[in-house]
Design a protein around this motif. Sequence first.
Motif, PDB file in Angstrom:
ATOM      1  N   LEU A   1       0.851  -1.192   0.000  1.00 45.93           N
ATOM      2  CA  LEU A   1       0.000   0.000   0.000  1.00 45.93           C
ATOM      3  C   LEU A   1       0.887   1.242   0.000  1.00 45.93           C
ATOM      4  N   HIS A   2       0.574   2.153  -0.889  1.00 44.30           N
ATOM      5  CA  HIS A   2       1.325   3.409  -1.017  1.00 44.30           C
ATOM      6  C   HIS A   2       0.506   4.480  -0.302  1.00 44.30           C
ATOM      7  N   LEU A   3       1.030   4.980   0.814  1.00 41.75           N
ATOM      8  CA  LEU A   3       0.275   5.914   1.654  1.00 41.75           C
ATOM      9  C   LEU A   3       0.859   7.315   1.505  1.00 41.75           C
ATOM     10  N   ASP A   4       0.060   8.239   0.972  1.00 38.81           N
ATOM     11  CA  ASP A   4       0.521   9.588   0.634  1.00 38.81           C
ATOM     12  C   ASP A   4       0.332  10.545   1.795  1.00 38.81           C
ATOM     13  N   VAL A   5       1.440  10.978   2.370  1.00 38.52           N
ATOM     14  CA  VAL A   5       1.396  11.933   3.482  1.00 38.52           C
ATOM     15  C   VAL A   5       1.734  13.325   2.941  1.00 38.52           C
TER      16      VAL A   5
ATOM     17  N   MET B   1       5.459   4.623   2.740  1.00 42.24           N
ATOM     18  CA  MET B   1       5.039   5.980   3.089  1.00 42.24           C
ATOM     19  C   MET B   1       5.638   6.972   2.102  1.00 42.24           C
ATOM     20  N   HIS B   2       4.796   7.647   1.352  1.00 46.49           N
ATOM     21  CA  HIS B   2       5.270   8.690   0.431  1.00 46.49           C
ATOM     22  C   HIS B   2       5.168  10.015   1.169  1.00 46.49           C
ATOM     23  N   MET B   3       6.294  10.457   1.697  1.00 48.34           N
ATOM     24  CA  MET B   3       6.319  11.606   2.600  1.00 48.34           C
ATOM     25  C   MET B   3       6.494  12.910   1.821  1.00 48.34           C
ATOM     26  N   MET B   4       5.390  13.541   1.478  1.00 46.27           N
ATOM     27  CA  MET B   4       5.442  14.845   0.784  1.00 46.27           C
ATOM     28  C   MET B   4       5.374  15.931   1.849  1.00 46.27           C
ATOM     29  N   VAL B   5       6.478  16.037   2.601  1.00 45.35           N
ATOM     30  CA  VAL B   5       6.534  16.929   3.762  1.00 45.35           C
ATOM     31  C   VAL B   5       7.837  17.709   3.749  1.00 45.35           C
TER      32      VAL B   5
ATOM     33  N   VAL C   1       7.360   4.353  -9.868  1.00 42.81           N
ATOM     34  CA  VAL C   1       6.752   5.486 -10.576  1.00 42.81           C
ATOM     35  C   VAL C   1       5.401   5.762  -9.930  1.00 42.81           C
ATOM     36  N   ASP C   2       4.997   7.028  -9.936  1.00 40.46           N
ATOM     37  CA  ASP C   2       3.809   7.425  -9.185  1.00 40.46           C
ATOM     38  C   ASP C   2       3.150   8.638  -9.825  1.00 40.46           C
ATOM     39  N   GLY C   3       1.902   8.449 -10.244  1.00 32.63           N
ATOM     40  CA  GLY C   3       1.113   9.563 -10.751  1.00 32.63           C
ATOM     41  C   GLY C   3       0.572   9.303 -12.147  1.00 32.63           C
TER      42      GLY C   3
HETATM   43 FE   LIG Z   1       2.369   9.079  -3.948  1.00 28.67          FE
END
Ligand SMILES: [Fe+2]
Length: 226
Positions: A39-43, A73-77, A178-180
Amino acid sequence: MAAPAQKPTCKIGPSILNADLSNLQESCIKMMDSGADYLHLDVMDGHFVPNLTFGHPFVKCLRPKVPEAFFDMHMMVSDPEKWVEPMADAGANQYTFHIEATENAKALARQIREAGMKVGIGIKPGTPVDVVVPYADEADMILVMTVEPGFGGQKFMGDMMSKVKFLREKFPDMDIEVDGGIGPNTIDACAEAGANMIVSGSAVVNAENPEAVISLLRGRVQNVLQ
Ligand SMILES: [Fe+2]
Ligand SMILES: O=C(CO)[C@@H](O)[C@H](O)COP(=O)(O)O
């Protein structure tokens, strides 16, 4: 002694960003039952990207509901250093930070590993791929964003495939994610470029038959990996 290199295998990781946010537990269980590998979890923190999602308290609550799932965890922080230990404590398995968000990627990678998680390093569409190369030895996975981070459901940026090709040639054994904007219409470009970890949000979550979409994506990537 370092573990022997293993050829990358195909893994499909649904992003639950565009799922019913009031019922994420059910969405996650459904994705795992549909054949997801992780699971790819977008933070998102509303600062590094112009959107907000959830943090480690949510991850901690979710962990026992899907005990077998690998949490990427995809940490967009903006302060990725700050959330390493809380995310590890919450049950995260892999911590992917953005190279644009830190001044010391090496130290951060070490911090993540010491906290017991795998290390992912992400690059935004505007970041040249060679920026990540000096840190590849510290990473288990490199994430090439194929949309501007912040929102699900955006259009796939095909011109990012040159980054994936470059990384695959340089690092044949590395996990490349890859993501998006990835779904049945865009998976072939990703597979041919050499990506093996595929994040798919709306194409899987909004599908009538998520299992069929996951299986299609996996089949296309496996064809190329073989
Ligand atoms: Fe993502
Ligand atoms: O990190 C992000 C967006 O910032 C992604 O994980 C998206 O949430 C994937 O969703 P789709 O583009 O596949 O709908």
